[in-house]
Design a protein around this motif. Structure first.
Motif, mmCIF file in Angstrom:
data_model
loop_
_atom_site.group_PDB
_atom_site.id
_atom_site.type_symbol
_atom_site.label_atom_id
_atom_site.label_comp_id
_atom_site.label_asym_id
_atom_site.label_seq_id
_atom_site.Cartn_x
_atom_site.Cartn_y
_atom_site.Cartn_z
ATOM 1 N N LEU A 31 39.272 53.870 38.170
ATOM 2 C CA LEU A 31 38.762 52.523 38.422
ATOM 3 C C LEU A 31 37.283 52.352 38.076
ATOM 4 C CD1 LEU A 31 40.441 51.250 41.691
ATOM 5 C CD2 LEU A 31 40.388 50.097 39.503
ATOM 6 N N PRO A 32 36.373 53.113 38.689
ATOM 7 C CA PRO A 32 34.955 52.889 38.377
ATOM 8 C C PRO A 32 34.606 53.222 36.927
ATOM 9 C CG PRO A 32 35.215 54.821 39.786
ATOM 10 C CD PRO A 32 36.560 54.161 39.687
ATOM 11 N N GLN A 33 35.338 54.139 36.322
ATOM 12 C CA GLN A 33 35.080 54.496 34.925
ATOM 13 C C GLN A 33 35.472 53.366 33.985
ATOM 14 O OE1 GLN A 33 36.647 58.438 33.947
ATOM 15 N NE2 GLN A 33 36.584 58.938 36.124
ATOM 16 N N ILE A 34 36.604 52.740 34.250
ATOM 17 C CA ILE A 34 37.050 51.630 33.407
ATOM 18 C C ILE A 34 36.136 50.420 33.586
ATOM 19 C CG2 ILE A 34 38.923 49.965 33.009
ATOM 20 C CD1 ILE A 34 40.897 52.231 33.478
ATOM 21 N N LYS A 35 35.625 50.224 34.803
ATOM 22 C CA LYS A 35 34.697 49.110 35.046
ATOM 23 C C LYS A 35 33.469 49.204 34.144
ATOM 24 C CE LYS A 35 35.983 48.044 39.769
ATOM 25 N NZ LYS A 35 35.651 48.062 41.187
ATOM 26 N N ASP A 36 33.091 50.417 33.767
ATOM 27 C CA ASP A 36 31.904 50.626 32.936
ATOM 28 C C ASP A 36 32.176 50.480 31.441
ATOM 29 O OD1 ASP A 36 30.308 51.054 35.146
ATOM 30 O OD2 ASP A 36 30.494 53.237 35.065
ATOM 31 N N VAL A 37 33.416 50.304 31.027
ATOM 32 C CA VAL A 37 33.757 50.163 29.608
ATOM 33 C C VAL A 37 33.318 48.770 29.139
ATOM 34 C CG1 VAL A 37 35.654 50.065 27.937
ATOM 35 C CG2 VAL A 37 35.681 51.790 29.746
ATOM 36 N N ASP A 38 32.656 48.706 27.991
ATOM 37 C CA ASP A 38 32.206 47.429 27.428
ATOM 38 C C ASP A 38 33.359 46.457 27.289
ATOM 39 O OD1 ASP A 38 29.559 48.177 27.201
ATOM 40 O OD2 ASP A 38 29.723 48.774 25.098
ATOM 41 N N GLY A 39 33.146 45.237 27.744
ATOM 42 C CA GLY A 39 34.146 44.191 27.584
ATOM 43 C C GLY A 39 35.148 44.083 28.709
ATOM 44 N N ASN A 42 37.228 42.788 34.535
ATOM 45 C CA ASN A 42 37.776 43.022 35.863
ATOM 46 C C ASN A 42 38.804 44.143 35.767
ATOM 47 O OD1 ASN A 42 38.251 42.571 38.614
ATOM 48 N ND2 ASN A 42 39.920 41.162 38.191
ATOM 49 N N VAL A 43 38.851 44.988 36.768
ATOM 50 C CA VAL A 43 39.877 46.029 36.843
ATOM 51 C C VAL A 43 40.148 46.312 38.314
ATOM 52 C CG1 VAL A 43 38.265 47.983 36.704
ATOM 53 C CG2 VAL A 43 40.620 48.292 35.990
ATOM 54 N N ASP A 44 41.421 46.496 38.634
ATOM 55 C CA ASP A 44 41.775 46.757 40.022
ATOM 56 C C ASP A 44 43.157 47.393 40.075
ATOM 57 O OD1 ASP A 44 41.475 46.841 42.775
ATOM 58 O OD2 ASP A 44 41.062 44.705 42.961
ATOM 59 N N LEU A 45 43.484 47.897 41.241
ATOM 60 C CA LEU A 45 44.829 48.400 41.484
ATOM 61 C C LEU A 45 45.788 47.212 41.466
ATOM 62 C CD1 LEU A 45 44.010 50.822 44.444
ATOM 63 C CD2 LEU A 45 44.366 51.421 42.054
ATOM 64 N N VAL A 46 47.036 47.452 41.149
ATOM 65 C CA VAL A 46 48.034 46.384 41.098
ATOM 66 C C VAL A 46 48.664 46.250 42.483
ATOM 67 C CG1 VAL A 46 50.152 45.570 40.000
ATOM 68 C CG2 VAL A 46 48.471 46.872 38.661
ATOM 69 N N PRO A 47 48.522 45.067 43.106
ATOM 70 C CA PRO A 47 49.099 44.895 44.448
ATOM 71 C C PRO A 47 50.621 44.897 44.418
ATOM 72 C CG PRO A 47 48.104 42.840 43.671
ATOM 73 C CD PRO A 47 47.824 43.888 42.642
ATOM 74 N N GLY A 64 50.198 54.502 40.755
ATOM 75 C CA GLY A 64 49.829 54.901 39.395
ATOM 76 C C GLY A 64 49.531 53.768 38.443
ATOM 77 N N MET A 65 49.232 52.565 38.971
ATOM 78 C CA MET A 65 49.024 51.421 38.089
ATOM 79 C C MET A 65 47.673 50.751 38.313
ATOM 80 S SD MET A 65 52.796 49.686 38.107
ATOM 81 C CE MET A 65 52.509 48.607 36.723
ATOM 82 N N LEU A 66 47.078 50.326 37.192
ATOM 83 C CA LEU A 66 45.839 49.551 37.179
ATOM 84 C C LEU A 66 46.068 48.310 36.345
ATOM 85 C CD1 LEU A 66 43.272 52.293 36.120
ATOM 86 C CD2 LEU A 66 43.426 51.252 38.365
ATOM 87 N N GLN A 67 45.274 47.287 36.614
ATOM 88 C CA GLN A 67 45.321 46.090 35.796
ATOM 89 C C GLN A 67 43.889 45.745 35.412
ATOM 90 O OE1 GLN A 67 47.016 42.484 37.608
ATOM 91 N NE2 GLN A 67 48.700 42.868 36.204
ATOM 92 N N ALA A 68 43.648 45.593 34.113
ATOM 93 C CA ALA A 68 42.314 45.289 33.607
ATOM 94 C C ALA A 68 42.338 43.997 32.812
ATOM 95 C CB ALA A 68 41.815 46.428 32.719
ATOM 96 N N GLU A 69 41.255 43.262 32.912
ATOM 97 C CA GLU A 69 41.077 42.081 32.080
ATOM 98 C C GLU A 69 39.930 42.388 31.128
ATOM 99 O OE1 GLU A 69 41.402 37.576 33.179
ATOM 100 O OE2 GLU A 69 39.375 38.275 33.614
ATOM 101 N N VAL A 70 40.186 42.224 29.844
ATOM 102 C CA VAL A 70 39.217 42.592 28.817
ATOM 103 C C VAL A 70 39.190 41.510 27.747
ATOM 104 C CG1 VAL A 70 40.882 43.997 27.534
ATOM 105 C CG2 VAL A 70 38.475 44.490 27.304
ATOM 106 N N SER A 71 38.026 41.319 27.147
ATOM 107 C CA SER A 71 37.950 40.359 26.049
ATOM 108 C C SER A 71 38.626 40.959 24.819
ATOM 109 C CB SER A 71 36.498 40.003 25.745
ATOM 110 O OG SER A 71 35.801 41.122 25.266
ATOM 111 N N VAL A 72 39.244 40.105 24.016
ATOM 112 C CA VAL A 72 39.939 40.558 22.816
ATOM 113 C C VAL A 72 38.970 41.310 21.902
ATOM 114 C CG1 VAL A 72 41.123 39.790 20.718
ATOM 115 C CG2 VAL A 72 41.695 38.770 22.916
ATOM 116 N N ALA A 73 37.733 40.836 21.832
ATOM 117 C CA ALA A 73 36.739 41.450 20.955
ATOM 118 C C ALA A 73 36.428 42.891 21.349
ATOM 119 C CB ALA A 73 35.451 40.626 20.962
ATOM 120 N N ASN A 74 36.661 43.245 22.613
ATOM 121 C CA ASN A 74 36.307 44.582 23.106
ATOM 122 C C ASN A 74 37.509 45.431 23.490
ATOM 123 O OD1 ASN A 74 33.467 44.278 22.845
ATOM 124 N ND2 ASN A 74 33.462 43.037 24.696
#
Length: 126
Positions: A31-39, A42-47, A64-74
């Motif tokens: 979780l905290p590692q993905i939060k630091d990825v450019d673009g 939002n990232v969180d566990l899946v409820p 074992g699941m995460l959900q991330a929101e990322v811009s298409v450009a990144n």
């Protein structure tokens, strides 16, 4: 699709050598590692409320699941991170475009991550 569009990516770790607690610890460690990825916006566990059929839950979240929101450009940065960090582990990803279309892909090696990224790019362009 413009570069400011956002994509929702659900990442599901599939490592059969880990028990439920170890798998969840791995996800929570990411979780905290993905939060630091450019673009990544939002990232969180899946409820549990968003559970696909056959999913297991642990403490109100899907195992074992995460959900991330990322811009298409990144999106390349996120795929690169996942490839570097999880390149030898099997994972499943669901890429959901802003228009509601979805793509399910799997990867467990560097070559498969490269292929998955290529497929995700093609999907988001079309």
């Amino acid at each position: 699709m413009t570069s400011t569009s956002k994509v929702q990516i659900t990442i599901s770790l599939q490592d059969p050598s880990l028990d439920d607690d170890e798998l969840q610890a791995e996800v929570e460690n990411l979780l905290p590692q993905i939060k630091d990825v450019d673009g990544v916006e939002n990232v969180d566990l899946v409820p549990v409320t968003e559970a696909p059929k056959g999913s297991k839950a642990l403490g109100g979240f899907l195992l074992g699941m995460l959900q991330a929101e990322v811009s298409v450009a990144n999106i390349k940065a996120l795929f690169g991170f996942l490839s570097d960090r999880l390149g030898g582990q099997p994972i499943k990803m669901n890429v959901k475009a802003s228009d509601g279309r979805e793509l399910n892909i799997e990867a467990s090696s560097q070559a498969e991550f490269d292929y998955a990224y290529q497929k995700a790019q093609e999907f988001l362009k079309g």
